[in-house]
Scaffold this active site. Structure first.
Site, mmCIF file in Angstrom:
data_model
loop_
_atom_site.group_PDB
_atom_site.id
_atom_site.type_symbol
_atom_site.label_atom_id
_atom_site.label_comp_id
_atom_site.label_asym_id
_atom_site.label_seq_id
_atom_site.Cartn_x
_atom_site.Cartn_y
_atom_site.Cartn_z
ATOM 1 C CE1 TYR A 1 -4.098 -1.636 -0.257
ATOM 2 C CE2 TYR A 1 -3.405 -2.910 1.646
ATOM 3 C CZ TYR A 1 -4.280 -2.705 0.604
ATOM 4 O OH TYR A 1 -5.323 -3.564 0.398
ATOM 5 N N GLY B 1 -7.930 -7.144 -0.922
ATOM 6 C CA GLY B 1 -7.338 -6.170 -0.025
ATOM 7 C C GLY B 1 -8.317 -5.394 0.826
ATOM 8 C CB SER B 2 -7.812 -1.943 2.000
ATOM 9 O OG SER B 2 -8.565 -0.880 2.497
ATOM 10 N N GLY B 3 -10.799 -2.406 2.664
ATOM 11 C CA GLY B 3 -12.156 -1.881 2.470
ATOM 12 C C GLY B 3 -12.174 -0.654 1.589
#
Lengths: 434, 136
Positions: A398, B65-67
């Site tokens: 990320y 992955g992420s929200g």
């Protein structure tokens, strides 16, 4: 077709006030989209980002409505724990004075600016929410400090990718990715996916030819499995018994490489005393071999660099537990770091680190202990950093998204905690796949 | 028109729109790896790195992955519609934000039929997609 109970219909019609009505509109629409036939009454816990009164682009609660609700004795229906530091800034809650990094979209303001720090705490909303029962754990790994974990089978509503497998697989409780102000106020969530027993059985057998036992092996294995199984439920073999740190690493990595909400470690996770329990007695649909070559390739993928010169080190994705903090303190005691080092943990563990003497050790070593957030959530690093060392597959994936342009691309040296500490002390990367 | 290929599926969010397809063979990841202002993914080494999706029918196998995956539904450069094989709570969050036509659970794998540049009618109100191949 969504069927609501009479109570739920009354809330939807506004008979219990506009705040709960908006929450029910949001949850009912989520249930329709998910194809859920009903809502489930939550008997576990809630996790929500704060203040996040905009439930979505289409449903908004005002601070006046929030205050009125609290003034009338309104509470969260279930024990509700705050995730990360308040949105949208995701500013550090401790150690911010040393975080000389630009605020996202505002190059003239730093996270170390006291005025920005104060604004980013959203004290007004948080004070109201505390009156309503919000527990201010403010961490992506808030389960480390909850002191009240859901038990096997309890229905929860959490919101963080790494928490999905923590809640479902590690604890054996049941959650979907839906922990919000709305689900926590109502104590209700759409009944689908991981709330339903049959969706939790393993369908893919994962094997490896390497014994997975170090923290980095768990992290790399998790990412590789996520990439291999995508959205399915793997039954994972070939590992030692995971430590708490290794569960944290594995859960965050598997939900970064894929969208894995549930897995089984036969003989270790609560719903898998045996492989037969893990699969519900059904044959596997697929078998996947994550051999040493795949693990090596994954390690190389997580590394993203052309240099051995390290400008900064970050440890704390997911947030460090107290044993991680102890181990890092022991490794740096009496030493001095050559480059900036940020650690990150849950705000409540800051006091513990101080009490244990670790904070003083970190300060003497030139290390900043931050809480509540991470560089990816903040969206920035200090100016001048071009290669950062870290031990997290999730953060490694990320952080580069924050710097996608050729003129300021961030490089990542990925490796073990020891590799990162060595880099902190020397400014050089000497980690390699072994 | 004989050149159209119709595939039935499940409507996630209703509506009807026809637009050019942008196909990602790889799963898509959001949060910091989606650039809402510019309307493209910024996941390093991704085949669609910085390929604009604004106004396209975004076709992908699954989210990961992420929200922050929901951010593909943010802003005025969002896709016109979403087509994917695997729905998860991440795609539910996306539809909840985007409020644009979205479909999944197809009778036939749309990734085997749709290529970038094909015209795709997403009729999520009646439950089908219709593909016009660019070469035809």
């Amino acid at each position: 077709m969504l069927n609501l109970t009479d109570e739920e219909k009354r809330i939807l019609q506004g008979e219990e006030g506009r705040l709960k009505q908006v929450c029910m509109q949001y949850v009912a629409e989520m249930a329709e989209i998910a194809g859920a036939e009903r809502l489930v009454d939550l008997d576990g816990t809630g996790d929500t980002h704060t203040p996040a009164l905009a439930l979505s682009q289409h449903y908004q609660i005002t601070i006046d409505e929030l205050r009125e609700y609290a003034d009338n004795g309104g509470r969260f229906k279930i024990p509700t724990f705050a995730n990360k530091s308040p949105f949208p800034e995701c500013a550090p809650m401790h150690g911010w004075e040393e975080c000389h990094a630009c605020v996202r979209g505002d190059p003239d303001t730093m996270f170390s600016d006291p005025a920005h720090h104060k604004k980013a705490q959203h004290e007004e909303e948080l004070a109201i929410m505390k009156r309503m029962g919000l527990i201010t754990t403010h961490s992506c790994a808030n389960y480390l400090v909850m002191s009240y974990l859901p038990s096997i089978g309890q229905h929860c509503s959490w919101f963080e990718s790494s928490q999905m497998p923590y809640c479902n697989a590690t604890l054996g409780a049941r959650t979907n990715f839906d922990g919000t102000f709305a689900t926590c106020i109502l104590g209700k969530a759409p009944y689908y996916d991981m709330h339903i027993t049959e969706n939790r059985f393993g369908t893919i057998l994962v094997e490896t030819d390497r014994l997975i036992r170090t923290d980095m092996e768990w992290d790399v294995y998790g990412f590789a499995i996520g990439e291999a199984v995508a959205v399915h439920v793997p039954v994972v073999t070939g590992t030692s018994r995971p430590t708490t740190t290794q569960y944290e690493k594995f859960n965050s990595a598997i939900a970064t490489g894929g969208a894995v909400r549930m897995y089984h470690l036969p003989g270790m996770t609560p719903e898998a005393p045996t492989i037969e329990h893990a699969t519900g007695g059904k044959p596997f649909q697929k078998q996947v071999m994550i051999d040493n070559k795949v693990l090596r390739d994954t390690y190389d993928l997580l590394n993203f660099r052309t240099t051995d010169v390290i400008d900064m080190v970050y440890l704390g994705c997911p947030h460090l537990n107290i044993v991680d903090l102890m181990q890092i303190a022991f490794k740096v005691e009496g030493k001095k770091c050559k480059v900036p080092v940020w650690l990150a943990t849950a705000p409540w563990l800051h006091a513990a680190a101080k009490e244990q003497g670790y904070l003083a050790i970190f300060e003497k070593a030139g290390i900043t202990l931050t809480t509540g957030t991470c560089p990816a959530a903040m969206g920035s690093l200090p100016a001048g950093v071009s290669c950062i060392a870290m031990d997290s597959a999730k953060q490694a994936m990320y952080i580069t998204g924050c710097y996608p342009n050729d003129d300021n691309r961030i490089q990542v040296a990925y490796g073990t905690q020891d590799d990162c500490i060595d880099a902190a002390l020397t400014g050089r990367w000497r980690g390699e796949w072994r | 028109m004989a050149d159209k290929i119709r595939i039935k599926g499940r409507s996630v969010y209703p509506g009807c729109v026809e637009a050019e397809a942008l196909v990602s063979q790889m799963p898509l990841q959001g949060f910091t790896n989606v650039d809402v202002a510019n309307g493209y993914t910024v996941e390093r080494r991704h085949p669609l790195f910085k390929v604009p999706y604004a106004g396209k029918v975004l076709v992908f196998p699954s989210p990961r992955g992420s929200g922050g995956f929901m951010m593909y539904g943010f802003g005025d450069k969002a896709p016109a519609a979403f087509v994917y094989n695997h729905a998860t709570p991440l795609t539910v969050l996306l539809a909840l934000q985007a409020h644009t036509p979205s479909m999944t659970d197809f009778e036939r794998d749309p990734m085997e039929v749709i290529e970038t540049g094909d015209m795709v009618l997403v009729n999520a109100t009646e439950g089908y997609i219709e593909i016009t191949k660019k070469s035809m």
